[in-house]
Structures are given as C-alpha cells and as structure tokens.
Design a protein around this motif. Sequence first.
Motif, PDB file in Angstrom:
ATOM      1  N   THR A 206      17.089  -6.467  40.661  1.00 15.53           N
ATOM      2  CA  THR A 206      17.948  -6.678  39.859  1.00 15.53           C
ATOM      3  C   THR A 206      17.874  -8.085  39.309  1.00 15.53           C
ATOM      4  N   ILE A 207      17.990  -8.314  38.088  1.00 13.64           N
ATOM      5  CA  ILE A 207      18.131  -9.644  37.223  1.00 13.64           C
ATOM      6  C   ILE A 207      19.475 -10.019  36.782  1.00 13.64           C
ATOM      7  N   ALA A 208      20.099 -11.048  37.492  1.00 16.89           N
ATOM      8  CA  ALA A 208      21.682 -11.287  36.919  1.00 16.89           C
ATOM      9  C   ALA A 208      21.286 -12.383  35.647  1.00 16.89           C
ATOM     10  N   MET A 209      22.265 -12.307  34.744  1.00 20.78           N
ATOM     11  CA  MET A 209      21.830 -13.070  33.674  1.00 20.78           C
ATOM     12  C   MET A 209      23.451 -13.583  33.022  1.00 20.78           C
ATOM     13  N   GLU A 210      23.344 -14.886  32.386  1.00 22.44           N
ATOM     14  CA  GLU A 210      24.553 -15.342  31.801  1.00 22.44           C
ATOM     15  C   GLU A 210      24.743 -14.343  30.552  1.00 22.44           C
ATOM     16  N   GLU A 211      25.982 -14.471  30.062  1.00 21.91           N
ATOM     17  CA  GLU A 211      26.624 -13.150  29.167  1.00 21.91           C
ATOM     18  C   GLU A 211      25.927 -13.080  27.811  1.00 21.91           C
ATOM     19  N   LYS A 212      25.456 -14.300  27.089  1.00 21.78           N
ATOM     20  CA  LYS A 212      24.865 -14.105  26.072  1.00 21.78           C
ATOM     21  C   LYS A 212      23.305 -13.827  26.298  1.00 21.78           C
ATOM     22  N   SER A 213      22.822 -14.237  27.244  1.00 24.71           N
ATOM     23  CA  SER A 213      21.558 -13.910  27.547  1.00 24.71           C
ATOM     24  C   SER A 213      21.278 -12.532  27.847  1.00 24.71           C
ATOM     25  N   LEU A 214      22.083 -11.863  28.554  1.00 26.87           N
ATOM     26  CA  LEU A 214      22.383 -10.515  28.941  1.00 26.87           C
ATOM     27  C   LEU A 214      22.320  -9.671  27.704  1.00 26.87           C
ATOM     28  N   LEU A 215      23.213  -9.902  26.973  1.00 21.64           N
ATOM     29  CA  LEU A 215      23.310  -8.972  25.666  1.00 21.64           C
ATOM     30  C   LEU A 215      22.311  -9.181  24.735  1.00 21.64           C
ATOM     31  N   LEU A 216      21.553 -10.223  24.627  1.00 22.44           N
ATOM     32  CA  LEU A 216      20.251 -10.049  23.538  1.00 22.44           C
ATOM     33  C   LEU A 216      19.246  -9.637  24.522  1.00 22.44           C
ATOM     34  N   THR A 217      19.238  -9.623  25.805  1.00 20.74           N
ATOM     35  CA  THR A 217      18.026  -8.847  26.293  1.00 20.74           C
ATOM     36  C   THR A 217      18.115  -7.454  26.622  1.00 20.74           C
ATOM     37  N   ARG A 218      19.407  -7.150  26.497  1.00 24.00           N
ATOM     38  CA  ARG A 218      19.771  -5.670  26.574  1.00 24.00           C
ATOM     39  C   ARG A 218      19.200  -5.082  25.135  1.00 24.00           C
ATOM     40  N   SER A 219      19.521  -6.032  24.236  1.00 23.26           N
ATOM     41  CA  SER A 219      19.287  -5.383  22.820  1.00 23.26           C
ATOM     42  C   SER A 219      18.035  -5.441  22.206  1.00 23.26           C
ATOM     43  N   LEU A 220      17.371  -6.497  22.793  1.00 24.52           N
ATOM     44  CA  LEU A 220      15.977  -6.885  22.328  1.00 24.52           C
ATOM     45  C   LEU A 220      14.671  -6.368  23.094  1.00 24.52           C
ATOM     46  N   ILE A 230      25.930 -12.189  35.774  1.00 19.38           N
ATOM     47  CA  ILE A 230      26.150 -13.027  36.818  1.00 19.38           C
ATOM     48  C   ILE A 230      27.498 -12.860  37.756  1.00 19.38           C
ATOM     49  N   GLY A 231      27.445 -12.410  38.799  1.00 26.60           N
ATOM     50  CA  GLY A 231      28.402 -11.995  39.558  1.00 26.60           C
ATOM     51  C   GLY A 231      28.430 -10.466  40.241  1.00 26.60           C
ATOM     52  N   GLU A 232      27.423  -9.605  39.416  1.00 21.76           N
ATOM     53  CA  GLU A 232      27.691  -8.395  39.491  1.00 21.76           C
ATOM     54  C   GLU A 232      26.556  -7.828  40.514  1.00 21.76           C
ATOM     55  N   CYS A 233      26.083  -8.809  41.256  1.00 20.81           N
ATOM     56  CA  CYS A 233      25.015  -8.518  42.170  1.00 20.81           C
ATOM     57  C   CYS A 233      24.833  -9.530  43.328  1.00 20.81           C
ATOM     58  N   ASP A 234      24.113  -9.038  44.414  1.00 19.41           N
ATOM     59  CA  ASP A 234      24.219  -9.835  45.539  1.00 19.41           C
ATOM     60  C   ASP A 234      23.590 -11.132  45.015  1.00 19.41           C
ATOM     61  N   CYS A 239      18.311 -15.068  39.174  1.00 21.58           N
ATOM     62  CA  CYS A 239      19.190 -15.213  38.170  1.00 21.58           C
ATOM     63  C   CYS A 239      18.593 -15.855  37.064  1.00 21.58           C
ATOM     64  N   ILE A 240      18.836 -15.705  35.713  1.00 22.83           N
ATOM     65  CA  ILE A 240      18.448 -16.314  34.489  1.00 22.83           C
ATOM     66  C   ILE A 240      19.570 -16.777  33.737  1.00 22.83           C
ATOM     67  N   VAL A 241      19.633 -18.093  33.742  1.00 28.42           N
ATOM     68  CA  VAL A 241      20.975 -18.594  32.973  1.00 28.42           C
ATOM     69  C   VAL A 241      20.332 -19.956  31.853  1.00 28.42           C
ATOM     70  N   PRO A 242      21.096 -20.470  30.887  1.00 29.54           N
ATOM     71  CA  PRO A 242      20.687 -21.690  30.325  1.00 29.54           C
ATOM     72  C   PRO A 242      20.300 -22.805  31.232  1.00 29.54           C
ATOM     73  N   PRO A 243      19.678 -23.596  30.921  1.00 39.55           N
ATOM     74  CA  PRO A 243      19.062 -24.679  31.803  1.00 39.55           C
ATOM     75  C   PRO A 243      20.387 -25.472  32.421  1.00 39.55           C
ATOM     76  N   LYS A 248      25.732 -24.775  38.187  1.00 39.00           N
ATOM     77  CA  LYS A 248      26.832 -23.615  38.388  1.00 39.00           C
ATOM     78  C   LYS A 248      26.804 -22.521  39.635  1.00 39.00           C
ATOM     79  N   LEU A 249      25.505 -22.664  39.722  1.00 43.45           N
ATOM     80  CA  LEU A 249      25.032 -21.365  40.725  1.00 43.45           C
ATOM     81  C   LEU A 249      25.049 -22.169  42.119  1.00 43.45           C
TER      82      LEU A 249
END
Length: 331
Positions: A206-220, A230-234, A239-243, A248-249
């Motif tokens: 599983t890869i956890a992502m910040e909200e906008k990154s997640l939406l873009l990745t799912r679409s593209l 983020i927060g939906e996995c162990d 994790c992949i988030v903006p720099p 915050k992690l």
Amino acid sequence: MGVLAFRQKNSRGTFKPHLAVKFRTDGGNLCTFSIDSTRVPNKQPQPDAYLVTHAHSDHNGKSAMLSDLSVSTEKTAKALEIRHEREFKGRTLACGDSIDINGVTVKTYQTGHTAGAVGFYWVNDVGTRILVTGDVKDPSALPKCDVLITEANYGDHSDPSCHFEDDIEGFRNVMECGSQVAFGAYAFGKAQRAVELLRDIGYHGTIAMEEKSLLLTRSLVDNAGDIVAIGECDEGEVCIVPPWDLKKLPHSMKKYVLTGRLDYSYPALQISDHLDANGLAKMVEDIDPELTIVYHPSGERPEKFASYLNSVGREAVSLDQVSNVLSNEFL
C-alpha cells in the motif's frame, strides 16, 4: 520556411508567457497557434488554437483551459480540472493521436514529462515540419522536424547542476532498508512518477498519499495498485506527500525528497522529470532541426542553451531573441 514565431504584449505592455507561431495551411489560410500561453481577451482576435503541452502551472493551462480553442490530451485536461477545480472547455485527444485544427493535422507525441504530456507536430503549406515539445523527460518518441520549439530547464552546459542521472539505485536501496519510508514529491508529476517507480522496482504494498496527490494519481496512473489517503493504512506503509508536508509525518519515518535541489532539510534523491543538459543536446541532435527555438523557462537558461547549440553548429535562438512582437489587436 514559412513560420513566424512571435511574442505578444498584453494591455499593460508586458509580454504574455512564451510565444505563438503563424504559418499557412495547405489551403493557403493563415493560421496561429498559441503555445503554452494565457488566453487573449475575448474582445480581441483569437488564435486558431491554444496548445497546452502539459498541466504544470508555468505552461498556463489554468488560463487556456477556459477557452473552447484550447487543445490538450485527455490526461492533461483531467489534471488541469483536478488541480484548478474548473472545467476544461477545449478539445482533447489521447496521447499519440491526431486532431484537425482548421484544416491542419496536428499529431501528438509523448514526452514522458508528466502523465499526458505531449509534443505537438504539424506541417505547413511549404512542407516545413514544426514540433513543439513542452518539457521533456523521454524524447524517444519525438519525430524529426525542421523547426523545433523546445525547453531548456537544464540547458546550461556550464552549470554542474544541469548534469545528472536519476538515482534509481538509491531509490531502490531506500526501499530495501525496510518500511516506514516517506517521499516528498510534488502532487502533480513527481508523485505519479514515484508511484510508477515503486511499482517498477517491485513494491506491491500500500502507498499512502496526500489528498490531491491521491486524486491525481488515481485519475492519471494506470495500474497504480493499492493507493490510499494518509491515515487509512498502517504506519509501516510507504507515504508520498508534498515536500513541505514531510514534517507532519511521524518522526520515526525515514524521509527523503525526490529532487535535484539541495535546499531541503531532508536527504535528496535525484529523480527528475526533465532531461539534463547532455540529454537536451542529444535530443536536438536526434530530431535534427534546421532551426531550434528555445522558449522555456524564464531566466538565462534558454539563451545559454541556444548559445551552446550554435557553438556546436546547430542554428538556434532563445525566446528573448525573438524580435517579432505583436499586441493582441494585431494577432
């Protein structure tokens, strides 16, 4: 060669971004394509098309997408809609397909820079082959042409930071050291590449992502695998988030920034979405144009790349050397 490259001035007397080109079609009609630029006010004469090579902000799709004359790939249009929360009003096509613009057949070729990023190619009335690349990571699909309009993000051959190779082995080594790893990557472009790299090196978790990154990745991204917010996995997952969100992690996570820059407080892994200086020069050599116009980015690198090309016997000019200037009224 039957091609006029020009810059435009707006009502404030300053230059609009990038450039436009005029040429004649096979039928003899005068045609104008605006390249990665902002819209002309509706009260002024419009170009025949706003070509949007990809969805990064410095290529001005946020403005062009509101015109029904805009043209981009389906993935670029989707990325623009997600990033800017507005509807893409223009025409779209799949990467690699062609589109008719007022009698001109415009072909697209993938550049590997971001999901949906393409170069645009067409031929004018005298047979001149014109190619606009946008930013380029993988030029292998690009065709030969007579006039090349391209980028120079890392085009300064005298600057050591413009010479690099992606550290795929370093990326792989980080993943082999165990879980609880976080990568800092911009939401559009770098985040999707990080997911693709993780899958390419064999990570299937599983890869956890910040909200906008997640939406873009799912679409593209096709076959992105199990990606969640983020927060939906162990905590043991990647994790992949903006720099700027790395802080915050949890402190227990190993944190890296996917970048060539050296001004982050976290270790950097060289992963670029661009060709380096040698790659850009090799691209021009392979495409073999009679003239290269370097139109991006701002600053000195376009002029330096054009100067380098001239020094090795390839005629080139940079955007600041384009002396043809038109106001909106004379588009």
